[in-house]
Motif scaffolding. Structure first.
Motif, PDB file in Angstrom:
ATOM      1  N   CYS A  18      65.449  57.315  38.593  1.00  0.00           N
ATOM      2  CA  CYS A  18      64.006  56.484  39.004  1.00  0.00           C
ATOM      3  C   CYS A  18      63.571  56.045  37.793  1.00  0.00           C
ATOM      4  CB  CYS A  18      63.031  57.866  38.578  1.00  0.00           C
ATOM      5  SG  CYS A  18      63.670  58.677  40.609  1.00  0.00           S
ATOM      6  N   VAL A  19      64.379  56.370  36.480  1.00  0.00           N
ATOM      7  CA  VAL A  19      63.576  54.900  35.424  1.00  0.00           C
ATOM      8  C   VAL A  19      64.606  53.825  35.539  1.00  0.00           C
ATOM      9  CG1 VAL A  19      64.469  54.904  33.129  1.00  0.00           C
ATOM     10  CG2 VAL A  19      62.861  57.364  34.079  1.00  0.00           C
ATOM     11  N   VAL A  20      66.148  54.178  35.873  1.00  0.00           N
ATOM     12  CA  VAL A  20      67.227  52.738  36.301  1.00  0.00           C
ATOM     13  C   VAL A  20      66.501  51.839  37.005  1.00  0.00           C
ATOM     14  CG1 VAL A  20      68.898  52.299  36.614  1.00  0.00           C
ATOM     15  CG2 VAL A  20      68.779  54.065  34.856  1.00  0.00           C
ATOM     16  N   LEU A  21      65.766  52.192  38.386  1.00  0.00           N
ATOM     17  CA  LEU A  21      65.627  51.793  39.523  1.00  0.00           C
ATOM     18  C   LEU A  21      63.786  51.544  39.254  1.00  0.00           C
ATOM     19  CD1 LEU A  21      66.724  53.961  42.477  1.00  0.00           C
ATOM     20  CD2 LEU A  21      67.430  51.815  41.838  1.00  0.00           C
ATOM     21  N   GLY A  22      63.422  51.517  38.504  1.00  0.00           N
ATOM     22  CA  GLY A  22      61.809  51.674  37.860  1.00  0.00           C
ATOM     23  C   GLY A  22      61.436  50.421  37.013  1.00  0.00           C
ATOM     24  N   ILE A  23      63.035  50.126  36.056  1.00  0.00           N
ATOM     25  CA  ILE A  23      62.693  49.425  35.013  1.00  0.00           C
ATOM     26  C   ILE A  23      62.199  48.253  35.914  1.00  0.00           C
ATOM     27  CG2 ILE A  23      63.473  48.707  32.895  1.00  0.00           C
ATOM     28  CD1 ILE A  23      64.334  50.728  32.216  1.00  0.00           C
ATOM     29  N   PRO A  24      63.221  47.667  36.647  1.00  0.00           N
ATOM     30  CA  PRO A  24      63.704  46.511  36.546  1.00  0.00           C
ATOM     31  C   PRO A  24      62.091  46.152  38.040  1.00  0.00           C
ATOM     32  CG  PRO A  24      65.970  47.280  37.682  1.00  0.00           C
ATOM     33  CD  PRO A  24      64.570  48.632  36.334  1.00  0.00           C
ATOM     34  N   PHE A  25      61.641  46.523  38.365  1.00  0.00           N
ATOM     35  CA  PHE A  25      60.435  46.857  38.744  1.00  0.00           C
ATOM     36  C   PHE A  25      59.197  47.156  38.484  1.00  0.00           C
ATOM     37  CE2 PHE A  25      56.661  48.750  41.243  1.00  0.00           C
ATOM     38  CZ  PHE A  25      56.481  47.960  41.994  1.00  0.00           C
ATOM     39  N   LEU A  26      58.784  47.290  37.434  1.00  0.00           N
ATOM     40  CA  LEU A  26      57.475  47.049  36.352  1.00  0.00           C
ATOM     41  C   LEU A  26      58.235  46.325  35.814  1.00  0.00           C
ATOM     42  CD1 LEU A  26      57.783  51.105  34.930  1.00  0.00           C
ATOM     43  CD2 LEU A  26      55.882  49.601  36.267  1.00  0.00           C
ATOM     44  N   SER A  27      59.281  45.476  35.414  1.00  0.00           N
ATOM     45  CA  SER A  27      59.007  43.960  34.088  1.00  0.00           C
ATOM     46  C   SER A  27      58.726  42.571  35.511  1.00  0.00           C
ATOM     47  CB  SER A  27      60.915  43.831  34.864  1.00  0.00           C
ATOM     48  OG  SER A  27      61.554  44.432  35.456  1.00  0.00           O
ATOM     49  N   THR A  28      59.059  43.624  36.810  1.00  0.00           N
ATOM     50  CA  THR A  28      58.547  41.860  37.730  1.00  0.00           C
ATOM     51  C   THR A  28      57.468  42.209  38.242  1.00  0.00           C
ATOM     52  OG1 THR A  28      59.298  42.910  39.643  1.00  0.00           O
ATOM     53  CG2 THR A  28      61.174  41.356  38.514  1.00  0.00           C
ATOM     54  N   PHE A  29      56.486  43.191  37.815  1.00  0.00           N
ATOM     55  CA  PHE A  29      55.208  43.528  38.512  1.00  0.00           C
ATOM     56  C   PHE A  29      54.428  42.955  37.432  1.00  0.00           C
ATOM     57  CE2 PHE A  29      51.589  47.011  38.876  1.00  0.00           C
ATOM     58  CZ  PHE A  29      50.931  46.594  39.836  1.00  0.00           C
ATOM     59  N   LYS A  30      52.667  42.629  38.154  1.00  0.00           N
ATOM     60  CA  LYS A  30      52.202  41.502  36.894  1.00  0.00           C
ATOM     61  C   LYS A  30      50.995  41.744  37.433  1.00  0.00           C
ATOM     62  CE  LYS A  30      50.540  37.937  34.272  1.00  0.00           C
ATOM     63  NZ  LYS A  30      51.160  36.464  34.563  1.00  0.00           N
ATOM     64  N   LEU A  31      49.470  42.728  36.789  1.00  0.00           N
ATOM     65  CA  LEU A  31      48.480  42.818  36.906  1.00  0.00           C
ATOM     66  C   LEU A  31      47.776  41.747  37.618  1.00  0.00           C
ATOM     67  CD1 LEU A  31      47.780  46.061  34.588  1.00  0.00           C
ATOM     68  CD2 LEU A  31      47.188  46.028  37.080  1.00  0.00           C
ATOM     69  N   VAL A  32      46.890  41.508  38.054  1.00  0.00           N
ATOM     70  CA  VAL A  32      45.773  40.739  38.531  1.00  0.00           C
ATOM     71  C   VAL A  32      44.973  40.813  38.385  1.00  0.00           C
ATOM     72  CG1 VAL A  32      44.968  39.199  40.630  1.00  0.00           C
ATOM     73  CG2 VAL A  32      47.458  40.026  40.769  1.00  0.00           C
ATOM     74  N   PRO A  33      44.178  40.039  36.966  1.00  0.00           N
ATOM     75  CA  PRO A  33      42.689  40.227  36.822  1.00  0.00           C
ATOM     76  C   PRO A  33      41.818  39.705  37.817  1.00  0.00           C
ATOM     77  CG  PRO A  33      43.522  38.222  36.251  1.00  0.00           C
ATOM     78  CD  PRO A  33      44.389  38.995  37.056  1.00  0.00           C
ATOM     79  N   GLU A  34      40.657  40.576  37.890  1.00  0.00           N
ATOM     80  CA  GLU A  34      39.518  40.910  38.830  1.00  0.00           C
ATOM     81  C   GLU A  34      38.530  39.286  38.345  1.00  0.00           C
ATOM     82  OE1 GLU A  34      36.371  43.580  40.940  1.00  0.00           O
ATOM     83  OE2 GLU A  34      37.351  44.397  39.663  1.00  0.00           O
ATOM     84  N   GLU A  35      38.755  38.556  39.380  1.00  0.00           N
ATOM     85  CA  GLU A  35      37.118  37.999  39.245  1.00  0.00           C
ATOM     86  C   GLU A  35      36.344  38.884  39.053  1.00  0.00           C
ATOM     87  OE1 GLU A  35      37.182  34.326  40.502  1.00  0.00           O
ATOM     88  OE2 GLU A  35      39.816  33.988  41.104  1.00  0.00           O
ATOM     89  N   LYS A  36      35.114  38.225  38.315  1.00  0.00           N
ATOM     90  CA  LYS A  36      33.861  39.472  38.016  1.00  0.00           C
ATOM     91  C   LYS A  36      32.892  37.679  36.827  1.00  0.00           C
ATOM     92  CE  LYS A  36      33.877  44.263  37.475  1.00  0.00           C
ATOM     93  NZ  LYS A  36      34.365  45.463  37.162  1.00  0.00           N
ATOM     94  N   HIS A  37      31.685  38.708  37.389  1.00  0.00           N
ATOM     95  CA  HIS A  37      30.804  37.754  36.528  1.00  0.00           C
ATOM     96  C   HIS A  37      30.234  38.746  35.126  1.00  0.00           C
ATOM     97  CE1 HIS A  37      29.266  35.021  39.313  1.00  0.00           C
ATOM     98  NE2 HIS A  37      29.288  36.189  40.417  1.00  0.00           N
ATOM     99  N   ILE A  38      29.899  38.181  34.187  1.00  0.00           N
ATOM    100  CA  ILE A  38      29.505  38.658  32.584  1.00  0.00           C
ATOM    101  C   ILE A  38      28.705  39.763  32.781  1.00  0.00           C
ATOM    102  CG2 ILE A  38      29.307  38.359  30.316  1.00  0.00           C
ATOM    103  CD1 ILE A  38      30.220  35.304  30.169  1.00  0.00           C
ATOM    104  N   SER A  39      28.167  39.861  33.994  1.00  0.00           N
ATOM    105  CA  SER A  39      27.178  40.843  34.086  1.00  0.00           C
ATOM    106  C   SER A  39      27.113  41.861  34.761  1.00  0.00           C
ATOM    107  CB  SER A  39      25.884  40.107  34.790  1.00  0.00           C
ATOM    108  OG  SER A  39      26.143  39.634  35.536  1.00  0.00           O
ATOM    109  N   ASP A  40      28.585  41.235  35.401  1.00  0.00           N
ATOM    110  CA  ASP A  40      29.120  43.142  36.052  1.00  0.00           C
ATOM    111  C   ASP A  40      30.338  43.280  35.632  1.00  0.00           C
ATOM    112  OD1 ASP A  40      27.438  42.392  38.025  1.00  0.00           O
ATOM    113  OD2 ASP A  40      28.645  41.049  39.129  1.00  0.00           O
ATOM    114  N   LEU A  41      30.579  43.125  33.781  1.00  0.00           N
ATOM    115  CA  LEU A  41      31.514  43.714  33.162  1.00  0.00           C
ATOM    116  C   LEU A  41      31.227  45.309  33.021  1.00  0.00           C
ATOM    117  CD1 LEU A  41      32.475  40.737  31.429  1.00  0.00           C
ATOM    118  CD2 LEU A  41      33.705  41.527  33.208  1.00  0.00           C
TER     119      LEU A  41
END
Length: 203
Positions: A18-41
């Motif tokens: 599972c670790v060997v298969l998971g590393i390539p997947f995690l390396s290509t996975f990137k969090l997408v930031p959520e667009e927010k207003h400053i007052s909602d942080l």
């Protein structure tokens, strides 16, 4: 029907698999930031903020040329404000972005930042490590960049005064031990200097 029996060796093998298969997947996975207003942080949010630069805190040399960037204060339409800091070892990379336009990025321009929200002394902030998380969205402030002259000109002042002079033999100007020079009279006035009364009368 045979049943699957898991012993220690099989469990260990499955974990490694599972670790060997998971590393390539995690390396290509990137969090997408959520667009927010400053007052909602909230603390810990991973966000993308698009807002106006309210204040740009920079380092300058003796000629008013920018040599480093400390922080940017943002404000959006919700009237919330956010501080963006730049680590010292990354300052040069972000400085290139600030200087890439003519005139440079400055107060009033619309920019975008992505990062994780932290709270320090009761204020929201982002410490930016990746230049790719900083983008100019719209150039709004087209006031020209003003620098002091590196050469002697007819427009000069004291480092410790807000009065400028236009005559070399001005009795007040002659007393100045350390002079700074302006490229033009307009530059001196835009920078907040007032013309010497003696030079004014001679004009």
């Amino acid at each position: 029907m045979s049943s699957l029996i898991l012993n220690d060796k099989k469990i260990t093998f499955l974990c490694i698999f599972c670790v060997v298969l998971g590393i390539p997947f995690l390396s290509t996975f990137k969090l997408v930031p959520e667009e927010k207003h400053i007052s909602d942080l909230n603390e810990g949010d991973y966000v993308k903020i698009t807002a106006k630069i309210q204040k740009l805190d920079v380092k300058t040399n003796e000629y008013l040329e920018i040599t480093g960037i400390k922080s940017i204060k943002l404000m959006d339409e919700t009237a919330g404000d956010l501080l963006v800091y730049f680590p010292g070892d990354k300052s040069d990379e972000f400085l290139k972005i600030i200087l890439k336009t003519t005139p440079r990025i400055k107060e009033g321009d619309i920019v975008s930042f992505s990062g994780k929200i932290q709270v320090y002394n009761g204020r929201y902030e982002i410490v930016l490590n990746d230049p790719n998380d900083f983008e100019l969205i719209k150039k709004v402030n087209f006031e020209r960049d003003i620098f002091l002259s590196k050469y002697k000109t007819n427009y000069y002042a004291s480092k410790n005064s807000n009065v400028y002079h236009t005559f070399e033999d001005c009795p007040y100007g002659e007393k100045i031990s350390e002079k700074i020079y302006f490229k033009s009279e307009d530059d001196a006035e835009i920078l907040g200097y007032e013309k010497c009364s003696y030079c004014e009368k001679r004009d």
